[in-house]
Design a protein around this motif. Structure first.
Motif, mmCIF file in Angstrom:
data_model
loop_
_atom_site.group_PDB
_atom_site.id
_atom_site.type_symbol
_atom_site.label_atom_id
_atom_site.label_comp_id
_atom_site.label_asym_id
_atom_site.label_seq_id
_atom_site.Cartn_x
_atom_site.Cartn_y
_atom_site.Cartn_z
ATOM 1 N N ALA A 47 0.800 -1.237 0.031
ATOM 2 C CA ALA A 47 -0.016 -0.148 0.096
ATOM 3 C C ALA A 47 0.954 1.096 -0.008
ATOM 4 O O ALA A 47 0.512 2.206 -0.661
ATOM 5 C CB ALA A 47 -0.898 -0.006 1.100
ATOM 6 N N ASP A 48 1.840 1.155 0.894
ATOM 7 C CA ASP A 48 2.859 2.396 0.676
ATOM 8 C C ASP A 48 3.543 2.555 -0.482
ATOM 9 O O ASP A 48 3.647 3.707 -1.006
ATOM 10 C CB ASP A 48 3.893 2.325 2.008
ATOM 11 C CG ASP A 48 3.338 2.552 3.242
ATOM 12 O OD1 ASP A 48 2.228 2.930 3.643
ATOM 13 O OD2 ASP A 48 3.802 1.952 4.202
ATOM 14 N N ARG A 49 3.832 1.474 -0.975
ATOM 15 C CA ARG A 49 4.472 1.654 -2.536
ATOM 16 C C ARG A 49 3.654 2.222 -3.649
ATOM 17 O O ARG A 49 4.219 3.056 -4.115
ATOM 18 C CB ARG A 49 5.171 0.246 -2.866
ATOM 19 C CG ARG A 49 6.354 -0.134 -1.775
ATOM 20 C CD ARG A 49 6.632 -1.508 -2.302
ATOM 21 N NE ARG A 49 7.304 -1.621 -3.377
ATOM 22 C CZ ARG A 49 8.758 -2.008 -3.473
ATOM 23 N NH1 ARG A 49 9.258 -1.616 -2.339
ATOM 24 N NH2 ARG A 49 9.555 -1.913 -4.663
ATOM 25 N N GLU A 50 2.604 1.620 -3.610
ATOM 26 C CA GLU A 50 1.469 2.176 -4.450
ATOM 27 C C GLU A 50 1.154 3.746 -4.194
ATOM 28 O O GLU A 50 0.937 4.463 -5.126
ATOM 29 C CB GLU A 50 0.044 1.466 -4.422
ATOM 30 C CG GLU A 50 0.272 0.162 -4.969
ATOM 31 C CD GLU A 50 0.801 0.056 -6.299
ATOM 32 O OE1 GLU A 50 0.102 1.016 -6.963
ATOM 33 O OE2 GLU A 50 1.541 -0.793 -6.715
ATOM 34 N N LYS A 51 1.054 4.063 -2.943
ATOM 35 C CA LYS A 51 0.969 5.385 -2.584
ATOM 36 C C LYS A 51 2.015 6.386 -3.161
ATOM 37 O O LYS A 51 1.856 7.454 -3.478
ATOM 38 C CB LYS A 51 0.694 5.706 -1.215
ATOM 39 C CG LYS A 51 0.481 7.357 -0.644
ATOM 40 C CD LYS A 51 0.298 7.104 0.855
ATOM 41 C CE LYS A 51 -0.052 8.632 1.419
ATOM 42 N NZ LYS A 51 -0.045 8.593 2.637
ATOM 43 N N ALA A 52 3.220 5.768 -3.014
ATOM 44 C CA ALA A 52 4.375 6.426 -3.446
ATOM 45 C C ALA A 52 4.542 6.860 -4.924
ATOM 46 O O ALA A 52 5.124 7.856 -5.327
ATOM 47 C CB ALA A 52 5.852 6.008 -3.034
ATOM 48 N N LYS A 53 3.984 5.720 -5.474
ATOM 49 C CA LYS A 53 4.091 6.061 -7.113
ATOM 50 C C LYS A 53 3.246 6.813 -7.428
ATOM 51 O O LYS A 53 3.446 7.535 -8.734
ATOM 52 C CB LYS A 53 3.393 4.473 -7.654
ATOM 53 C CG LYS A 53 4.597 3.388 -7.661
ATOM 54 C CD LYS A 53 3.965 2.263 -8.273
ATOM 55 C CE LYS A 53 4.847 0.864 -7.788
ATOM 56 N NZ LYS A 53 4.117 -0.418 -8.547
ATOM 57 N N ARG A 54 2.319 7.299 -6.720
ATOM 58 C CA ARG A 54 1.620 8.514 -7.228
ATOM 59 C C ARG A 54 1.958 10.015 -6.977
ATOM 60 O O ARG A 54 1.431 10.996 -7.296
ATOM 61 C CB ARG A 54 0.200 8.577 -6.289
ATOM 62 C CG ARG A 54 -0.764 7.557 -6.758
ATOM 63 C CD ARG A 54 -2.270 7.551 -6.173
ATOM 64 N NE ARG A 54 -2.257 7.311 -4.730
ATOM 65 C CZ ARG A 54 -2.641 6.467 -3.948
ATOM 66 N NH1 ARG A 54 -2.655 5.132 -4.681
ATOM 67 N NH2 ARG A 54 -2.379 6.277 -2.839
ATOM 68 N N GLY A 55 3.109 10.042 -6.396
ATOM 69 C CA GLY A 55 4.068 11.034 -6.465
ATOM 70 C C GLY A 55 3.480 11.937 -5.528
ATOM 71 O O GLY A 55 3.046 11.811 -4.239
ATOM 72 N N LEU A 56 3.556 13.371 -5.741
ATOM 73 C CA LEU A 56 3.148 14.407 -4.982
ATOM 74 C C LEU A 56 1.557 14.431 -4.269
ATOM 75 O O LEU A 56 1.292 14.512 -3.350
ATOM 76 C CB LEU A 56 3.420 15.845 -5.349
ATOM 77 C CG LEU A 56 3.070 17.050 -4.647
ATOM 78 C CD1 LEU A 56 4.216 17.021 -3.534
ATOM 79 C CD2 LEU A 56 3.436 18.286 -5.452
ATOM 80 N N ARG A 57 0.829 14.072 -5.500
ATOM 81 C CA ARG A 57 -0.589 13.762 -4.930
ATOM 82 C C ARG A 57 -0.720 12.804 -3.944
ATOM 83 O O ARG A 57 -1.588 12.844 -3.053
ATOM 84 C CB ARG A 57 -1.261 13.418 -6.309
ATOM 85 C CG ARG A 57 -1.970 14.747 -6.969
ATOM 86 C CD ARG A 57 -2.737 14.328 -8.211
ATOM 87 N NE ARG A 57 -3.526 15.652 -8.394
ATOM 88 C CZ ARG A 57 -4.274 15.763 -9.501
ATOM 89 N NH1 ARG A 57 -4.643 14.636 -10.262
ATOM 90 N NH2 ARG A 57 -4.918 16.786 -9.862
ATOM 91 N N GLY A 58 0.181 11.840 -4.065
ATOM 92 C CA GLY A 58 0.018 10.691 -2.973
ATOM 93 C C GLY A 58 0.295 11.149 -1.761
ATOM 94 O O GLY A 58 -0.056 10.729 -0.627
ATOM 95 N N VAL A 59 1.291 11.947 -1.613
ATOM 96 C CA VAL A 59 2.016 12.548 -0.315
ATOM 97 C C VAL A 59 0.639 13.533 0.381
ATOM 98 O O VAL A 59 0.515 13.612 1.643
ATOM 99 C CB VAL A 59 3.153 13.142 -0.674
ATOM 100 C CG1 VAL A 59 3.527 14.113 0.767
ATOM 101 C CG2 VAL A 59 4.316 12.214 -0.971
ATOM 102 N N LEU A 60 0.196 14.305 -0.858
ATOM 103 C CA LEU A 60 -0.822 15.296 -0.295
ATOM 104 C C LEU A 60 -2.247 14.825 0.041
ATOM 105 O O LEU A 60 -2.921 15.323 0.924
ATOM 106 C CB LEU A 60 -0.890 16.413 -1.111
ATOM 107 C CG LEU A 60 0.333 17.302 -1.591
ATOM 108 C CD1 LEU A 60 0.100 18.239 -2.488
ATOM 109 C CD2 LEU A 60 0.825 17.888 -0.174
ATOM 110 N N GLU A 61 -2.558 13.435 -0.346
ATOM 111 C CA GLU A 61 -3.875 13.234 -0.302
ATOM 112 C C GLU A 61 -4.555 12.953 1.111
ATOM 113 O O GLU A 61 -5.754 13.325 1.440
ATOM 114 C CB GLU A 61 -4.070 11.825 -0.969
ATOM 115 C CG GLU A 61 -3.331 10.805 -0.620
ATOM 116 C CD GLU A 61 -3.431 9.520 -1.279
ATOM 117 O OE1 GLU A 61 -3.019 8.434 -0.833
ATOM 118 O OE2 GLU A 61 -4.012 9.634 -2.339
#
Length: 664
Positions: A274-288
């Motif tokens: 789950a963390d790896r998939e979130k990281a792949k979304r880049g900045l949007r994944g960090v801000l969500e």
């Protein structure tokens, strides 16, 4: 007139040809060289003529060979400096003795260096392992012997250029065991090695050849990425890793430093799926999962880090795909800002920080998309500035897959077509002769006349170009059809002049015939001179007396071009009809054909490879030309000629006979 003979021998069908012959499998005695991927070069750099022939491997070897030679000359030179005055006075008598002394001194200094004997032994085996033309098994044995010599000492010797090349050879030709051993010994030192003049090549090779170790190597750069990007040596290592070798998650490791120290220090990435998939979304994944001030702080940190890069254009970092990805992620994240005024303010600030270096970004996918975003959202003044920045590079941009999208978007969104005609269209049409030779160049020409046509643009390309359409509806005032018409009218005179002067020769090439056809069908203006220029080559004797230069009708692509011109448009497979264009009169082309090409040549074409072209000529004369032309054709195609065609083996003879009889 003698009948043109054509071979009637056909290849047998698959069912008649008997069993297929087995392919002979040849076992190569020498391993094939690996194809080395290379980063895309900015359109602002001069073209390197040797790009296709050279490789990164060769560049590295050349750089390090020169460095090795310089170091040896320096060592030898320092030993001879003290005695150069004496040697000058007694040149003839003491030359040999002086040379022996110098050589002995050089060997003593060389032997006094750390690990000197190890390097001597390693170089002896290395000279065997690095040979090009040896069997793989023999090379592997040399690599294993070399690994035994340097094992446990890799970290101590790798910073020297000669030892670095030895370790690189092990990584390049060795197996997984040898590569993992090298990576293990160097663990914790990759940041330092990436900054070395010679060791940086070793880090690049490990990233390329050791995918299982790539994540751990890139993790050592975390916290230092921005500083390394501005470093002369290390920037290339990170750029190659990001653009050529890393997967989506590994790229996110390098991008994380752009998001600021808060993200770096307080991230909760535990390596789960789950963390790896979130990281792949880049900045949007960090801000969500963030709100309010924290989100603002992260966006501010990204903007600050990007501005630092943009303020150092002399470092070359602004050309890297990693920076362009961070910029595009920032522009994407801005969409989620609820306050419209704040959203426009953030977009304006980042545009102003990079507006003078946009030409350095257009060669990558993310850089091109970011510049297109600035064009779509920009004011008339902003768009004019972007055009001013990229204008010196328009010719290079038109033949680059990503950069040309910026040109297309500029043509789509800028309302001032006089500006685009002067700054963009003129530069494109003036390079038409070179553009027709490549698919990218032809697309640039086609976009002036028939933008987004499925004949020359794939659905994927059309979808990418259309990404800014929704923005254009809000920021541009002029109707898109009106804008396209004005651009086509601005481009037409120069393109028709090009066909008049070079069209006949260009049409002999496959791509050139496509370009000439589109110009003739869709350009606006007087086409009489261009028609005459295209018809004139048909008047030459058929078939050609020179085997090396066939008659235009014997070139399949050129023959299809003439047929389409006589049809007045392209044949649509969906409607099963010819889609005529309002800008071209096929009757004028048929009349020019009739007045230029002799009876003998026309009849010879009808009996050769020009059957369908002549049939289309007859149909056009029968439907759209006057009685005088019809009578002339009747005299040419007599009953005896029809009988000879009927008795012959000409491909398409039934269609030709049908068109001849329709003249009656």
């Amino acid at each position: 007139m003698p009948t043109v003979q054509r071979s009637t021998k056909k290849r047998p069908s698959a069912s008649q040809a008997g069993p297929a012959a087995k392919k002979v499998r040849v076992t190569p005695t020498i391993a094939r060289e690996e194809v080395v991927k290379k980063r895309k070069q900015p359109i602002t750099l001069p073209v390197r003529e040797s790009d296709d022939e050279s490789s990164d491997e060769g560049d590295e070897d050349q750089i390090e060979d020169m460095a090795e030679l310089e170091d040896e000359e320096e060592d030898a030179g320092s030993g001879s400096a003290e005695m150069s005055a004496d040697a000058a006075g007694q040149k003839d008598s003491n030359a040999r003795e002086s040379h022996k002394v110098q050589r002995a001194l050089y060997e003593q200094r060389k032997a006094a260096k750390p690990h000197s004997q190890l390097l001597v032994d390693a170089k002896r085996v290395w000279s065997l392992a690095r040979q090009k033309n040896i069997p793989p098994a023999e090379r592997q044995q040399h690599v294993r012997n070399l690994m035994k010599i340097v094992e446990g000492k890799v970290k101590d010797i790798v910073l020297k250029h000669d030892a670095s090349r030895i370790i690189q050879t092990i990584v390049k030709y060795g197996g997984r065991k040898e590569r993992d051993q090298i990576a293990s010994e160097l663990k914790g030192h990759f940041k330092q090695l990436s900054q070395g003049k010679y060791s940086k090549f070793l880090v690049s090779k490990l990233i390329r050849h050791c995918p299982s170790r790539r994540e751990s190597i890139l993790s050592e750069f975390q916290g230092y990425v921005l500083r390394l990007l501005l470093h002369r040596e290390a920037s290339g290592v990170l750029a190659d890793a990001f653009e050529l070798h890393a997967n989506a998650y590994e790229r996110s490791i390098l991008l994380r430093d752009f998001y600021g120290k808060e993200v770096t220090l307080f991230s909760t990435n535990h390596g789960t799926e789950a963390d790896r998939e979130k990281a792949k979304r880049g900045l949007r994944g960090v801000l969500e999962d963030m709100e309010g001030d924290r989100k603002k702080r992260i966006l501010s940190a990204v903007k600050e880090n990007l501005t630092t890069i943009f303020n150092n254009p002399d470092k070359g970092t602004v050309t890297l795909a990693m920076v362009h990805r961070a910029l595009w992620e920032y522009l994407n994240a801005i969409y989620d800002v609820e306050n419209e005024h704040e959203r426009e303010k953030l977009r304006r600030e980042i545009f102003e920080s990079c507006q003078d270096i946009l030409a350095e970004m257009v060669h990558t996918k993310d850089g091109s998309r970011a510049v297109r975003e600035f064009l779509a959202f920009g004011t008339a003044k902003d768009r004019k500035h972007v055009i001013k920045v990229v204008k010196p590079h328009v010719a290079r941009m038109c033949v680059d897959d990503e950069a040309q999208l910026v040109i297309f978007t500029a043509l789509d969104v800028i309302d001032d077509t006089k500006l685009t005609a002067k700054s963009l269209v003129s530069d494109i049409t003036s390079n038409a002769e070179s553009f027709v030779a490549t698919p990218q160049g032809r697309r640039s020409l086609f976009y002036l006349l028939v933008p987004r046509t499925r004949r020359h643009f794939t659905p994927a390309q059309i979808g990418i170009i259309a990404e800014t359409d929704s923005i254009r509806e809000k920021t541009s005032k002029k109707d898109s059809d009106v804008r396209s018409t004005e651009i086509r009218q601005a481009a037409s005179p120069s393109l028709l002049k090009f066909v008049e002067e070079k069209g006949a020769e260009v049409a002999r090439d496959t791509g050139g015939s496509l370009a000439v056809l589109e110009i003739m069908l869709y350009a606006e203006g007087d086409k009489s001179a261009a028609i005459s220029a295209l018809v004139q080559p048909l008047a030459s004797a058929y078939p050609s007396d020179d085997p090396s230069r066939p008659h235009p009708i014997d070139l399949p692509h050129t023959s299809r071009m003439y047929k389409s011109l006589l049809q007045g448009g392209h044949f649509s497979h969906s409607t099963k009809t010819v889609e005529r264009t309002e800008f071209f009169a096929p009757a004028d082309f048929a009349s020019a054909f009739l007045s230029t090409v002799s009876k003998e040549t026309t009849l010879a074409m009808a009996q050769g490879d020009g059957t369908f072209v002549v049939a289309e000529l007859l149909q056009r004369i029968q439907e759209e030309c006057g009685d005088e032309s019809k009578k002339k054709m009747k005299r040419w195609f007599s009953k005896s000629f029809v009988s000879s065609i009927r008795d012959g083996e000409v491909r398409g003879k039934d269609i030709l006979i049908e068109k001849i009889l329709a003249l009656s």
